[in-house]
Motif scaffolding. Structure first.
Motif, PDB file in Angstrom:
ATOM      1  N   GLY A   5      47.611  12.262 -13.885  1.00  0.00           N
ATOM      2  CA  GLY A   5      46.808  12.108 -15.085  1.00  0.00           C
ATOM      3  C   GLY A   5      45.942  10.879 -14.983  1.00  0.00           C
ATOM      4  O   GLY A   5      46.041  10.090 -14.039  1.00  0.00           O
ATOM      5  N   ARG A   6      45.081  10.698 -16.010  1.00  0.00           N
ATOM      6  CA  ARG A   6      44.214   9.521 -16.044  1.00  0.00           C
ATOM      7  C   ARG A   6      43.865   9.202 -17.492  1.00  0.00           C
ATOM      8  O   ARG A   6      43.977  10.063 -18.372  1.00  0.00           O
ATOM      9  N   TRP A   7      43.443   7.944 -17.697  1.00  0.00           N
ATOM     10  CA  TRP A   7      43.052   7.499 -19.042  1.00  0.00           C
ATOM     11  C   TRP A   7      42.014   6.406 -18.931  1.00  0.00           C
ATOM     12  O   TRP A   7      42.050   5.571 -18.013  1.00  0.00           O
ATOM     13  N   SER A   8      41.102   6.381 -19.905  1.00  0.00           N
ATOM     14  CA  SER A   8      40.080   5.344 -19.994  1.00  0.00           C
ATOM     15  C   SER A   8      39.777   5.088 -21.455  1.00  0.00           C
ATOM     16  O   SER A   8      39.916   6.003 -22.289  1.00  0.00           O
ATOM     17  N   ALA A  36      43.988  -4.579 -18.250  1.00  0.00           N
ATOM     18  CA  ALA A  36      43.032  -5.662 -18.474  1.00  0.00           C
ATOM     19  C   ALA A  36      41.638  -5.184 -18.106  1.00  0.00           C
ATOM     20  O   ALA A  36      41.335  -4.981 -16.920  1.00  0.00           O
ATOM     21  N   TYR A  37      40.788  -5.019 -19.116  1.00  0.00           N
ATOM     22  CA  TYR A  37      39.456  -4.447 -18.947  1.00  0.00           C
ATOM     23  C   TYR A  37      38.335  -5.477 -19.126  1.00  0.00           C
ATOM     24  O   TYR A  37      37.298  -5.165 -19.688  1.00  0.00           O
ATOM     25  N   TRP A  38      38.544  -6.717 -18.663  1.00  0.00           N
ATOM     26  CA  TRP A  38      37.532  -7.782 -18.690  1.00  0.00           C
ATOM     27  C   TRP A  38      37.044  -7.999 -20.126  1.00  0.00           C
ATOM     28  O   TRP A  38      37.860  -8.133 -21.039  1.00  0.00           O
ATOM     29  N   ASP A  39      35.757  -7.992 -20.399  1.00  0.00           N
ATOM     30  CA  ASP A  39      35.292  -8.260 -21.756  1.00  0.00           C
ATOM     31  C   ASP A  39      35.622  -7.126 -22.721  1.00  0.00           C
ATOM     32  O   ASP A  39      35.592  -7.322 -23.943  1.00  0.00           O
ATOM     33  N   THR A  56      42.058  -5.989 -23.514  1.00  0.00           N
ATOM     34  CA  THR A  56      43.316  -5.498 -22.964  1.00  0.00           C
ATOM     35  C   THR A  56      43.884  -4.417 -23.871  1.00  0.00           C
ATOM     36  O   THR A  56      43.938  -4.582 -25.087  1.00  0.00           O
ATOM     37  N   TRP A  57      44.322  -3.329 -23.263  1.00  0.00           N
ATOM     38  CA  TRP A  57      44.853  -2.170 -23.972  1.00  0.00           C
ATOM     39  C   TRP A  57      46.289  -1.913 -23.547  1.00  0.00           C
ATOM     40  O   TRP A  57      46.641  -2.075 -22.375  1.00  0.00           O
ATOM     41  N   VAL A  77      47.604   0.355 -28.682  1.00  0.00           N
ATOM     42  CA  VAL A  77      46.840  -0.667 -29.387  1.00  0.00           C
ATOM     43  C   VAL A  77      45.872  -1.336 -28.416  1.00  0.00           C
ATOM     44  O   VAL A  77      46.139  -1.426 -27.207  1.00  0.00           O
ATOM     45  N   LYS A  78      44.760  -1.765 -28.948  1.00  0.00           N
ATOM     46  CA  LYS A  78      43.872  -2.653 -28.212  1.00  0.00           C
ATOM     47  C   LYS A  78      44.242  -4.067 -28.629  1.00  0.00           C
ATOM     48  O   LYS A  78      44.106  -4.432 -29.800  1.00  0.00           O
ATOM     49  N   VAL A  79      44.750  -4.843 -27.681  1.00  0.00           N
ATOM     50  CA  VAL A  79      45.255  -6.176 -28.005  1.00  0.00           C
ATOM     51  C   VAL A  79      44.121  -7.073 -28.480  1.00  0.00           C
ATOM     52  O   VAL A  79      44.257  -7.810 -29.458  1.00  0.00           O
ATOM     53  N   ARG A  80      43.003  -7.019 -27.797  1.00  0.00           N
ATOM     54  CA  ARG A  80      41.842  -7.831 -28.155  1.00  0.00           C
ATOM     55  C   ARG A  80      40.658  -7.351 -27.325  1.00  0.00           C
ATOM     56  O   ARG A  80      40.792  -6.475 -26.471  1.00  0.00           O
ATOM     57  N   GLY A  81      39.506  -7.932 -27.544  1.00  0.00           N
ATOM     58  CA  GLY A  81      38.336  -7.610 -26.754  1.00  0.00           C
ATOM     59  C   GLY A  81      37.163  -7.190 -27.604  1.00  0.00           C
ATOM     60  O   GLY A  81      37.287  -6.939 -28.804  1.00  0.00           O
ATOM     61  N   TYR A  82      36.019  -7.137 -26.994  1.00  0.00           N
ATOM     62  CA  TYR A  82      34.806  -6.731 -27.672  1.00  0.00           C
ATOM     63  C   TYR A  82      34.776  -5.222 -27.893  1.00  0.00           C
ATOM     64  O   TYR A  82      35.496  -4.456 -27.246  1.00  0.00           O
ATOM     65  N   ASP A  83      33.919  -4.803 -28.781  1.00  0.00           N
ATOM     66  CA  ASP A  83      33.669  -3.388 -29.014  1.00  0.00           C
ATOM     67  C   ASP A  83      32.471  -2.946 -28.167  1.00  0.00           C
ATOM     68  O   ASP A  83      31.663  -3.779 -27.739  1.00  0.00           O
ATOM     69  N   PRO A  84      32.331  -1.647 -27.936  1.00  0.00           N
ATOM     70  CA  PRO A  84      31.252  -1.197 -27.043  1.00  0.00           C
ATOM     71  C   PRO A  84      29.856  -1.568 -27.528  1.00  0.00           C
ATOM     72  O   PRO A  84      28.980  -1.865 -26.705  1.00  0.00           O
TER      73      PRO A  84
END
Length: 502
Positions: free
Chosen positions: A189-192, A223-226, A229-230, A244-251
């Motif tokens: 499987g995969r996820w993004s 860990a998805y850089w800017d 982190t999910w 949950v999305k722990v933190r980070g910018y929105d698209p």
């Protein structure tokens, strides 16, 4: 994961006397530790091309840029090289495998991926090895891919790849047993993030890439850089479910950035979620930011540090503490690197590496008020890629890697592990640059302050897989640039740094 540690240790001790391999059993005492008279490496073994290190029982496994090595660490004062494999997959089109920056072990199996960065025409994939006998690794399978491999994870028979370069830079999960059995379809499987919001497909790669992965008890920390982190439930790899999305910018904050803006942002805070790890019981999550201060004269910014989150409730992470990076006179990318790299949370301790800023150990049993236990730094001779527990309470290991022609020693070092019961009160002072200290919260990656408390934080040619010479080193810390805050202040980092004249 310790695998038959007692029998393996016995076998390795028997081998040790027969192996005349390069070691340095006693390095000079050039560091300090809180609550101790002195702190310094116990030993080292030099291995050309060293990058990541992981430990299983009495064996450390090293990525070596053009292959991998296994090291007997049963005697930390005299670590010994067991085996090297270089020029992996040299007989395949586009081979050999290049830029091998990472390895991971799961029981008696080791995965070796590459390349770490996009390279036109290069072979992309991973080799799976049987390391039941770490002195004689045997290749089981090869997984060729249409994406490159900066980092991987291996847990409970599942291989987790960061499929950077594919749309959405997904996490790809592969059945190791199926791969070893030559199943043509081993993917599970995969996820993004793009599976949840297709606007991520419009975000430039430099600020949205899957840099690192940690998987524990069916939960993947990504860990998805800017992009932040999910946490994702991967207990059923065929049906991953974001928690949950722990933190980070929105698209919308990142889409449409110019190339110049991306080039600037991917080096600097806030953002830059680089490395992530759970502690033993998954009550604590550590997030490391790899970043530099590109404009040090403006009095703002700093190298990236490490944030600790309480994740005892996975769906409600809470920032409880931030560590700033060690001080440096030049925090820019072209200066002395003291930003966070890889680390481990285990046994009530945080083992951290800071490139030329050295290594450190903290007591994090009270994560809101960690206690410094030990630190060591030699920015002329070493640049640490990771720090990993070997036997908590006895010793840990750290790998020194060469970047950008620094001419540091490429080696696996062993260090004594300070006793938690000798912890001393936290008396560290803030690092200049606006980093918070003593447990205050700082801004999250999107710039907001968590929990409403005070403080600002930075945020061989030849035959295939033979024992041979190492290949060329890396060109940078991560993909693109892949290449804080009880702070390690100037008082806490009283480290004896050797000069070239010495």
């Amino acid at each position: 994961m310790v695998n038959d540690g007692l029998s393996r240790r016995t076998a390795l001790r028997a081998l040790g006397g027969a192996l005349a391999l390069p070691t340095l059993p006693a390095l000079p005492l050039t560091g300090r530790a809180a609550g101790q008279d002195g702190f310094a490496p116990l030993g080292r073994v030099e291995v050309e091309g060293t990058k990541e290190a992981v430990v299983d029982g009495d064996v450390a496994y090293l990525a070596t840029t053009d292959g991998f090595a296994t090291v007997d660490v049963s005697d930390p004062e005299s670590p010994a090289l067991l085996a090297e494999r270089r020029d992996l997959l040299a007989d395949r089109e586009g081979g050999p495998l290049e830029e091998i920056f990472d390895v991971k072990v799961d029981g008696d199996r080791l995965v070796v991926p590459g390349p770490a960065n996009a390279s036109q025409g290069a072979l992309q994939g991973a080799a799976l090895y049987d390391v039941a006998d770490p002195a004689a690794p045997e290749r089981l399978a090869v997984y060729e891919t249409d994406f490159f491999h900066h980092n991987v994870y291996f847990d409970d028979g599942v291989l987790y790849f960061g499929a950077n370069g594919l749309p959405g830079n997904p996490l790809v999960m592969v059945d190791a047993d199926a791969l070893a059995a030559d199943d043509p379809n081993p993917e599970l499987g995969r996820w993004s993030p793009a599976a949840e919001d297709d606007r991520w497909l419009d975000v430039p790669f430099g600020v949205f890439n899957l840099h690192d992965i940690w998987v524990q008890e069916g939960v993947a920390a990504l860990a998805y850089w800017d992009a932040g982190t999910w946490l994702v439930d991967v207990s059923d790899p065929a049906a991953p479910d974001p928690i949950v999305k722990v933190r980070g910018y929105d698209p919308e904050d990142l889409a449409g950035l110019s190339d110049q803006a991306v080039a600037s942002r991917q080096f600097q805070l806030p953002g830059n979620d680089h490395f992530v790890a759970f502690d033993d019981d998954m009550s604590l999550l550590g997030l490391g930011m790899e970043a530099w201060d590109q404009t040090p004269d403006d009095g703002e910014g700093s190298p990236g540090g490490i944030d600790l989150y309480d994740v005892s409730t996975l769906a409600a992470p809470e920032l409880v503490h931030s560590f700033a990076a060690p001080p440096t006179d030049d925090p820019s990318y072209s200066g002395t690197w003291t930003t966070s790299h890889n680390f481990e949370l285990t046994g009530g301790r945080l083992y951290a590496s800071w490139y030329q800023g050295g290594v450190s150990v903290h007591d994090v049993r009270d994560p809101s008020d960690p206690t410094p236990l030990a630190e060591w730094r030699d920015e002329v001779e070493t640049s640490f890629w990771t720090a990993r527990a070997a036997r908590p309470g006895e010793f840990f290991v750290a790998s020194s890697a060469n970047f950008l022609e620094w001419d540091v020693t490429e080696a696996l070092y062993t260090f004594p592990d300070p006793d938690l019961e000798e912890s001393v009160p936290n008396t560290t002072t803030p690092t200049p640059g606006g980093n918070a200290s003593n447990g205050t919260d700082g801004p999250t990656a999107n710039g907001s302050t968590a929990n409403g408390t005070n403080g600002s934080a930075a945020n061989g040619s030849g035959t295939n897989e033979t024992n041979g010479s190492a290949g060329s080193g890396a060109t940078g810390p991560g993909v693109g640039v892949l290449g804080g805050a009880a702070a390690f202040g100037l008082g806490a980092w009283r480290l004896a740094t050797r000069t070239r004249e010495e």
